[in-house]
Structures are given as structure tokens and as C-alpha cells.
Design a protein around this motif. Structure first.
Motif, PDB file in Angstrom:
ATOM      1  N   GLN A 180       0.828  -1.203   0.000  1.00 58.21           N
ATOM      2  CA  GLN A 180       0.000   0.000   0.000  1.00 58.21           C
ATOM      3  C   GLN A 180       0.866   1.259   0.000  1.00 58.21           C
ATOM      4  N   GLU A 183       2.080   1.706  -3.438  1.00 58.15           N
ATOM      5  CA  GLU A 183       0.983   2.188  -4.277  1.00 58.15           C
ATOM      6  C   GLU A 183       0.745   3.682  -4.048  1.00 58.15           C
ATOM      7  N   GLU A 186       3.146   5.908  -5.775  1.00 58.29           N
ATOM      8  CA  GLU A 186       3.126   5.750  -7.237  1.00 58.29           C
ATOM      9  C   GLU A 186       4.221   4.835  -7.773  1.00 58.29           C
ATOM     10  N   HIS A 188       3.832   1.867  -9.060  1.00 60.44           N
ATOM     11  CA  HIS A 188       2.877   0.872  -9.544  1.00 60.44           C
ATOM     12  C   HIS A 188       3.558  -0.345 -10.159  1.00 60.44           C
ATOM     13  N   VAL A 191       4.758  -2.651  -7.446  1.00 61.63           N
ATOM     14  CA  VAL A 191       3.625  -3.364  -6.850  1.00 61.63           C
ATOM     15  C   VAL A 191       3.216  -4.526  -7.734  1.00 61.63           C
TER      16      VAL A 191
END
Length: 885
Positions: A180, A183, A186, A188, A191
């Protein structure tokens, strides 16, 4: 009471020392441990400076356990100190309240994942991530200050390393919070990588499935099974080690590639693809290479490899090798024969066998494991003689379904499971339980279509002397095939199949060469004309709805239902042949009803060249799978190539269309429906027997689950006795087989005993004396006389560039156009390579057909490269002299 508690804590520290030394943060903790004397603290700090945190933590635990001067209540002080410095996970172990085994295993996996991807993760925006982790309680104030200070002194990467080290010491649940935090800042792509989702780097958009091996999830009665040797597990019963861990590495067999040496084999329509180039590439790019290449040297070897070095060199230069089993077996065989280009099992520490249910008699996996078992039993003799045993690798076998091997009783099913365990030398079996997989079970239904008139198969032998009968039989066989196809595809598709056959045959018969044209017999001309005269009538009939098959209508109903009732449908339709897969895809794409409900379809077929339908290349397969994963395609129509092995995104419906094989294939296909609320549908024609065979497979699946459960509960002594019996039997059978093969080899006849004639037109081709073998595998005829009998046609799907040779064309009979084999360029010499299945062999006074050269009891001489090269040089020299004159 406090003394008892302190004594208990010392015992707990001793029990969990291996885990605690990785969880304790020594430097901040020491400042809060007032019960330790200053000189002890100094020793621990010195150890920390010299050897690092783990060594210092080990010394700290030893000092606490062996110290006799600690004040009463020191255990409570230790726990409080651990919680204060953020080592709450360690505190739970000290309190003898460790997490549940499943939770602990999951946390360990997360820690390993962070370790594997560290080289990627250190590129994050450390300060931003650090701030978010602090807010989430993953870091203390002191941790944050130390990380920011390190960023200032050593840069972003140094701070990131400290951040990751600190994160993994948190109690279970930290991983989701860390995701989290990434995420929110940013990150991404990071993740997606940590979650095992497709990446956008370098086009390697293949996802990692971390739950199931063999890319199969398990259904209710299905068991994902890991079988492996591990002498450190000393449980009385086998089921004491039930777990779900494991990751597959090696691919299956059935591949002719640049390292292959041995008998070439024909594959059936879309044979098990586990050993094909795409799967080797998948394991390398999406799994092993992706996660391990930062720490280890990982390489893959397949027919598509560009490496121009020998397999032993690849072994020596790399830590992890992903290859087909056939490549490994070939190299092991070379070592056995004293070839310097061979390798030995002792060079490996771990062998992972993916889809290990193929470890059975006659399979390449079993050939490898027989070598293993022979050496294992030889090692026992060496130990008795006080000699050093030969090192052997640990074996890990992975499968979603070992099957029952055609067993008709529960006892036979158990014997089948034990046989596979024996073949793999499995010490234990690890499975997922029924309860774990019950929620993933797809809803199953059978959709029956109205019965159509049965088509009677034809069988006319190629040995038939009458050419008219043989030609007529071949044309009738094509009509018969079209009728069979019309039971699953449109009449128009079946007609196009026939039309294409006649057009290609006519084109083959009309190819001109320097000596004229290929002869068309009166019978062939009559058959071509017959089809041409009736084309209009056939086209008229195929347009009438009453002649369409009912199975297709039932399939249409099911597809429309799935896409109409689901918010986001994604499915696979399994069908038997490549032709039906392509035809069904075209039918869906041309039907506006499917477009209205959002169906976007494509087909996926195999890459072998054993079908009249052009195969898909590895690049084409990958492109389709990537589009399916990304959502550009939401319906795959596939042959059995998609049942196991290939990495396919999870689906919420699976349809087997007029197709049923065995219980393993059923489980593998059904396992593609891994999404929530999945369905599994069998579309079958009433009276075809498909639904009935599916019921038999379901019964065998239950037998398999019971058999595995019973084997897991066997007493260790009984299990090992059974395994040893099966292994000794396998070794003895192998010895008998080798002896028979040697005797057969000694009884082999000279090549002059046979002659070959064309399977189609019966024209004489050559004597066995004209045939030579290249690399103990390819049978070639390089005589001038043979070259006058053939035409060479280009075949793009056959083109294959290998280490010493390349195949880039098809050779065919100049008289009738029948394909005879391929044109191979071997070390710059053109060598027509003969495929025995295309000829009738005259052996003495008898005529026979063979599917493999190994079936012939003939000993062919090795290809004399030097002799043929000298002849070529002489011929070219004569041509140059003539030009000079």
C-alpha cells in the motif's frame, strides 16, 4: 514465579534462536537492556561492527541464555524492549506465541520475495516510501531517522537497503501494508512485480502464478502434489509433512532440438506441450529468470537457443539451467558412452521435474530417473565397501494431478501413486487439502446435443498394391474426415477443408520442373473432376440450416449465456483438432450475436508440424496469450496445447467441446477455471460416449484423491519397503530391456535386405544400401540417382536452424507429389532426410509400413562427411575447369 518465567524464556530463546537472530535489531535494543552488564554489551557491539546484525543477535541470545547474574523480571524487560524498538514479531516468539504455521510460511515467502527482488526495489523513492511506512507503523521514529541519514550519506540505494532490512522484521501482515505504501507513492510497476502480475518491461508480459504448479489450480477432489526426496524429514507417517509450497522448473520432453541425439519421433495432434520452446522461455522469462537472475546465473536451453556452446559448458557456467528433459537425457547418455560432451547427475544439487505425472514407463523423465535410481543403489554398495558414494541431486516433482494410470480398482490406483513415487524416489508427498481447494471448484454441467448419424471410419493400407484403390482410399479418407469435422464445426468449414485439400493436391501434381510436369493418373483426374462437378451442389447443401450440427448450436447457447450473465467473462473452449479450433474461432468472429455480447475470440494451437494445419510459432502463441491476459481477447479456442504447462490467465468459464481424454487432462483443463464463481461445461453429442467417459474420469479422480491420502498415511517402514520393491523392479526391467536391445542390435540385418517405394504411387525409391545416418538420428540419401526422383518445395513452418544443420524445405516424389521428408543442410552439404512413415518397405518378400526408423531391424552406416565433402570439391573443381576451357 518470576524465576520460573525467566527459565521458561531462556528455553524459548534457545528453541527459536534461528528465527530470532534474523528478527532482532541489536543496536537499538542494547540501549534498553539494563539487565545486561556493560562488558557483555561491549562484546555484542563489537561483534555487530565486525560481523553484522545476525552474528551480534546470535551472541546476544547466547549471553542471555548463559548469564546467571540477570535480575529477576529480565524476561519482561526484554519483551518490552523488543516491542519498543519495533521488533514486535520477535517479541511474540520470546513470549512463546509464534504465528500459526501457515501464517509463518506465508510471511517467510514474503521475506524471500523481498530478498529476491531487492535489486529492483532499491530503486524506489526511499524517502517517500519511508514516510508512508512510518505512518503505517512499519518503522519507528529511530528507524526513519537512520534511513534518512543513510540516504543523505550514501544515497537513495543505501537507504532503501536499510528500509527493506527493517521492514522484514515486522510481524506478519507487514507485506500488504508495504504494498500500500508503494501504491501510495506511485510505484505501480514495483507493486505489480511483487504481486506477480504482468510487467511492462522489455515486452516480457508474462505473469507469475505463485499458487499452483504446472499452471494448474486444483479443484475439489483434485490434489496439487509435490513429491520430493528429503532425508531431513523423519516423520513416522507421510502426511505429517502436508504443505502447499513448491515451484516448478524443468520442462517435459518430446522435442527435436539442437542438442537432441537419438530417434526422431512423430507427435500426435498437439501433444503435451510441456517440453516445447514456449514453456522453457516462459519458465526463464516469467519465473526463474525474472526472480533469480539478480542473484544467480540463470540460462535456458531449447531448440530456439542461440547459444553456440555445448551443454556441459552451459552447466559449468551457470547456477540454474532450464531445459527440456530430452536435452538432459541426451547429455547423460553421452557421458554414459564416454563422450566428453556428456554430463553426470552428480553435477547437480537439485532437479525440479515439472508435470511429474509423466514419469512413467517409456517417458524421458523415467529414463533420467532410472539413471538416478541405479546410482543410488550403487551408492549403497559403495558405502558397504567403505567407499565414498557419488553425490546425487535432490528431486522435486510437481503435478496438479498424478492420475491413476487407467486403474480399475482402488488398490491399483494406490499402486500407481506408489509407482510414481518410486520412479521419483520420493521421500514424501505434499498436497493441498480438499478444504483448501473446495472454494475454487468450478460449477460443472454437461450440455447434450441431439445425436447425428454415425460416420464409419475407413482404413485402407498403404501396402495395397493397386494404386487406383490406394488413391481412391485417400480421397475417401478426406471426405470421411470432413464428415467427422462437420460434427463439431460448420458444414461450410468442412467444405473448405475438402476444397483446400483438392486445390493443394492439384497444385502439387501440376508443379513443373526442368523435366516437365508431375504425372496425373487417370484415377486422380477422375477424382479431381468429380469434386469439381459437385462443388456447386455441396455449397448449396451447406447453406441449409437443417444440415448444421446440433453440438454447434449447444455451444453457441453456452457462450452467449456466459457472456450475458457475467460482468467480465473470460473463458477457454477446448477442442480436439487444430482445424476445429481455427474454424470455431472464425465462426465466432463472423457471427454478430457474439459481437453484441462482447466476445473477442482467438485460437491457440500447437507448434508441431504433424498436422495438415499450419502450426503456430512460439511468437504467435505468446502474442495470443499476452492479449488474453491483457483483456484484448476474452475467449480462447484451444487444442490440448493449453491444458497444461503454458502460462494462461485465470478464467471464469471452461468449455470442453466434444472432447474427453483421461482424468489428468480433465483436471488440467478444469483447473484453468481458477477465478471466483467459475463454471466447467462439457458439450457433448448424445450417444457419442463423451459424457459417459467424463463420468469415468470423475470416478478416477476420486480414486486418485483417496489413493494419495492412503499413501500419505502409510507407515514410514511400509512405504519405504514398497518404494524399494518398485525401484528394484524398475531397475531389473531396465536391465532386461537393455539386454534385449543389445541382442536385437546384434541380430540386425544389413541394409541390402530392404528397399523403399513411395507410399502413394509405389514407384521404387532406393535400396537400403543408399541410406546413411547423421548423428545416429537422421536417415539421409545423398545419391545422385535419388536426387533425380525428388522435387524440393519450401516449407516456412518447417524451417529450423540448429547447431550443425538446418532444415528448410520438403522433399516430395516427382512422380506423384507424395511428401517423403525434408531437405537438410548438414555442414554445407544438402542431405535429403527420409521420413520412414512416407514409404512402403519391402523386407524380403513382405511389404510393411513403419512409423519410426527404430522399428526396422536394420543397421545403417554412419554418414561419411569427409567422403561426401571430397566428392563435392571434386565436382566443383571439374565445373571450374569446364568454365575455364
Amino acid at each position: 514465579m518470576s524465576c520460573d518465567k525467566d527459565a521458561e524464556t531462556r528455553h524459548t530463546l534457545d528453541c527459536f534462536r534461528d528465527r530470532l537472530k534474523r528478527l532482532i535489531q541489536v543496536e537499538p535494543l542494547l540501549d534498553l537492556l539494563h539487565f545486561l552488564e556493560p562488558d557483555r554489551k561491549d562484546r555484542i557491539k563489537a561483534k555487530f561492527r565486525e560481523e553484522g546484525n545476525i552474528s551480534a543477535a546470535t551472541l546476544l541470545i547466547d549471553e542471555i541464555i548463559h548469564s546467571k547474574n540477570c535480575e529477576q523480571g529480565w524476561s519482561r524487560e526484554l519483551v518490552t524492549a523488543l516491542e519498543t524498538v519495533g521488533c514486535k514479531h520477535a517479541a511474540k516468539y520470546v513470549l512463546n506465541s509464534p504465528p500459526e504455521p501457515t501464517e509463518e510460511a506465508e510471511n517467510d515467502s514474503c521475506v524471500r520475495l523481498i530478498d529476491l527482488l531487492q535489486l529492483t526495489l532499491v530503486n524506489m523513492k526511499t524517502a517517500d516510501v519511508c514516510a508512508h511506512c512510518r505512518v503505517m507503523g512499519l518503522l519507528t521514529q529511530e528507524d526513519q531517522e537512520n534511513i534518512l541519514k543513510l540516504i543523505e550519506n550514501q544515497g537513495n540505494i543505501g537507504g532503501a537497503r536499510l528500509l527493506l532490512k527493517r521492514l522484514v522484521k515486522n510481524e506478519a501482515g507487514w507485506f500488504s501494508k508495504f504494498l500500500q505504501a508503494l501504491e501510495d507513492t506511485e510505484h505501480h510497476e514495483l507493486v505489480r512485480e511483487l504481486r506477480g502480475e504482468p510487467c511492462n518491461e522489455d515486452g516480457e508480459a508474462m505473469s507469475v502464478e505463485t499458487v499452483e504448479e504446472g499452471e494448474q489450480s486444483c479443484s475439489s477432489a483434485t490434489v496439487e502434489t509435490n513429491m520430493y526426496t528429503n532425508s531431513s524429514l523423519l516423520s513416522e507417517d507421510l502426511d505429517s509433512s502436508v504443505d502447499s509450497s513448491g515451484l516448478g522448473a524443468c520442462a517435459d520432453n518430446e522435442e527435436v532440438d539442437m542438442y537432441k541425439e537419438g530417434e526422431e519421433e512423430d507427435l500426435t495432434e498437439d501433444d503435451n506441450p510441456s517440453g516445447t520452446v514456449p514453456l522453457v522461455e516462459q519458465h526463464y522469462k516469467a519465473e526463474f529468470g525474472r526472480f533469480l537472475k539478480h542473484q544467480y546465473s540463470v540460462e535456458r536451453v531449447s531448440g530456439a537457443s542461440q547459444l553456440k556452446i555445448s551443454f556441459p559448458q552451459i552447466i559449468e557456467q551457470n547456477d540454474i539451467i532450464i531445459c527440456t528433459a530430452q536435452i538432459l537425457e541426451n547429455s547423460l547418455a553421452k557421458a554414459k558412452n564416454g563422450d566428453e560432451d556428456g554430463i553426470k547427475l552428480s553435477q547437480f544439487t537439485l532437479m525440479v521435474i515439472d508435470e511429474c505425472h509423466h514419469t512413467k514407463k517409456g517417458g524421458v523423465y523415467n529414463h533420467i530417473m532410472i539413471r538416478y535410481l541405479k546410482q543410488k543403489h550403487q551408492n549403497q554398495l559403495l558405502k558397504k565397501q567403505d567407499k565414498s558414494p557419488v553425490p546425487l541431486p535432490q528431486i522435486l516433482g510437481l503435478t496438479a494431478s498424478p492420475g491413476v494410470g487407467g486403474a480399475m480398482s482402488q488398490q491399483r490406483a494406490e499402486e500407481h501413486i506408489l509407482q510414481i513415487c518410486a520412479n521419483l524416489d520420493a521421500f514424501t508427498i505434499k498436497t493441498k487439502t480438499f478444504e483448501e481447494e473446495e472454494a475454487k471448484t468450478p460449477f460443472k454441467r454437461i450440455a447434450r446435443a441431439e445425436e447425428r448419424k454415425e460416420v464409419i471410419p475407413l482404413n485402407v493400407s498403404a501396402k495395397e498394391e493397386n494404386q487406383k484403390v490406394r488413391v481412391c482410399a485417400e480421397h475417401l479418407r478426406q471426405y470421411n474426415e470432413a464428415l467427422h469435422q462437420s460434427n463439431t464445426i460448420r458444414m461450410s468449414d468442412a467444405f473448405r477443408f475438402l476444397d483446400k485439400y483438392h486445390n493443394e493436391e492439384l497444385k502439387t501434381k501440376s508443379i513443373a520442373d526442368e523435366e516437365g510436369t508431375v504425372t496425373i493418373t487417370d484415377t486422380e483426374r477422375f477424382l479431381f473432376t468429380l469434386f469439381k462437378d459437385n462443388k456447386a451442389k455441396l455449397q448449396e447443401l451447406m447453406g441449409k440450416p437443417q444440415y448444421e450440427n446440433n453440438s454447434l448450436a449447444q455451444l453457441k447457447t453456452n457462450i452467449l449465456k456466459e457472456f450475458s450473465t457475467r460482468e467480465r467473462a473470460r473463458g477457454i473452449i477446448f477442442t480436439r483438432t487444430r482445424l476445429s479450433a481455427i474454424a470455431l474461432c472464425q465462426w465466432i468472429q463472423e457471427n454478430p450475436k457474439f459481437d453484441e455480447v462482447g466476445v473477442s475470440a482467438s485460437y491457440l494451437i500447437g507448434g508441431g508440424d504433424q498436422s495438415v494445419v499450419k502450426p503456430m510459432t512460439a511468437a504467435e502463441q505468446k502474442d495470443v496469450l499476452n492479449k488474453f491476459r491483457d483483456g484484448q481477447i476474452n475467449l480462447l479456442i484451444a487444442t490440448t496445447v493449453a491444458e497444461e504447462g503454458l502460462d494462461i490467465a485465470e478464467c471464469n468459464f471452461v468449455i470442453r467441446y466434444c472432447l474427453v481424454t483421461n482424468e489428468i487432462a480433465m483436471i488440467q483443463a478444469r483447473g484453468r477455471g481458477r477465478a471466483e464463481d467459475s463454471s466447467y461445461t462439457l458439450v457433448a453429442e448424445a450417444g457419442s460416449g463423451v459424457a459417459e467417459r467424463e463420468s469415468v474420469n470423475e470416478y478416477r479422480e476420486k480414486m486418485m484423491s483417496k489413493a494419495i491420502a492412503k499413501v500419505c498415511k502409510m507407515n514410514r517402514a511400509d512405504y519405504e519397503k514398497k518404494i524399494r520393491e518398485f525401484q528394484m523392479q524398475a531397475i531389473m526391467e531396465e536391465k532386461v530391456k537393455i539386454k534385449k536391445k543389445q541382442q536385437k542390435g546384434m541380430m540386425k540385418e544389413p541394409p541390402s535386405k530392404i528397399s523403399l517405394s513411395c507410399r502413394q504411387c509405389s514407384v521404387f525409391v532406393c535400396s537400403g544400401e543408399d541410406i546413411e545416418k547423421i548423428e545416429n538420428m537422421h536417415h539421409v540419401n545423398v545419391t545422385t540417382q535419388f536426387s533425380k526422383l525428388i522435387t524440393v518445395r519450401e516449407n516456412a513452418s518447417l524451417q529450423e536452424r540448429l547447431l550443425d544443420y538446418e532444415t528448410n524445405g520438403v522433399i516430395a516424389c516427382k512422380n506423384c507429389g507424395q511428401q517423403w521428408g525434408s531437405m537438410m543442410l548438414y555442414k554445407s552439404i544438402e542431405c535429403p532426410c527420409l521420413h520412414i512413415k512416407n514409404f512402403v518397405v519391402t523386407y524380403g518378400s513382405k511389404k510393411k509400413t513403419f512409423s519410426k526408423w527404430s522399428e526396422l531391424p536394420i543397421k545403417f552406416p554412419a554418414f561419411d562427411y569427409t567422403q561426401h565433402a571430397d566428392l563435392l570439391v571434386e565436382d566443383s573443381g571439374e565445373e571450374e575447369d569446364m568454365e575455364t576451357d
